[in-house]
Design an enzyme around this catalytic site. Structure first.
Site: not given
Length: 202
Positions: A20, A22, A24, A27, A137
């Site tokens: 996935g 996001g 930042f 992953v 977050d």
């Protein structure tokens, strides 16, 4: 642990299995050599607001924070502008996939235990650490579930590593806008209450 970049790349088969992504970074799933322990490697993306020495210090700070409801940071790797964080892999993925992904519905008891565990992890960040950590977050994607559906809050401490442009995040990060506290828009100082608001929305 300070991992060699090449070792982490091999452990993830050259970042081939994406779990996935996001705000930042992305992953990837990997396996540590020897014991075959499953790991999740986050490739930090975006503008780092810290240099190499400060990055190592921040990671060291995050690494000593341990709680049953926080994702464990196993180590990191740094090569030039490439920064990797190595975490324990959570086999049941993130809460959003369990809630919205079409898998069998969670029982109300399981939902309650997840809500309670996530709150405990957040409370520890706010009150149990030597320095209060505001997550910034909290959303279903940042609450991960282990094999027994024990919730683990992820991505804590990363707001200090990356310069966050929240005006940009508001328009580009999907899903996050529904969890942001009004403080982000009104310009008042951000406190732990911003995390509490986001937790309430989750």
């Amino acid at each position: 642990v300070a991992f060699k970049y090449g070792d982490v790349r091999r452990a993830t088969k050259n970042f081939s299995e994406k779990l996935g992504g996001g705000s930042f970074g992305s992953v990837y799933k990997g396996t540590l050599p020897g014991g075959g322990v499953a790991i999740a490697v986050k490739k930090l993306e975006g503008r780092l607001c810290v240099g190499e020495k400060q990055f190592r210090n921040e990671v060291r700070t995050i690494g000593v924070i341990q709680h049953v409801n926080l994702v464990r940071l196993r180590g990191f790797s740094s090569r030039g502008g490439d920064r990797l964080l190595v975490y324990d892999h959570m086999p049941n993925g993130s809460l959003d996939k369990v809630l919205f992904g079409g898998s069998p519905a969670l029982s109300w008891r399981a939902r309650f235990q997840i809500a309670l565990g996530a709150a405990r992890g957040l409370l520890y960040l706010h009150e149990g650490c030597r320095d209060c950590i505001i997550h910034c977050d909290i959303k279903p994607e940042n609450i991960l579930l282990d094999k027994d559906l024990v919730p683990k809050v992820a991505d804590f401490g990363l707001a200090k590593l990356l310069a966050r442009d929240f005006s940009r995040v508001l328009t580009t990060v999907r899903g996050t806008i529904g969890y942001l506290a009004p403080e982000w828009i009104s310009g008042v100082p951000i406190t732990v209450k911003a995390d509490v608001y986001s937790y309430g929305m989750v």
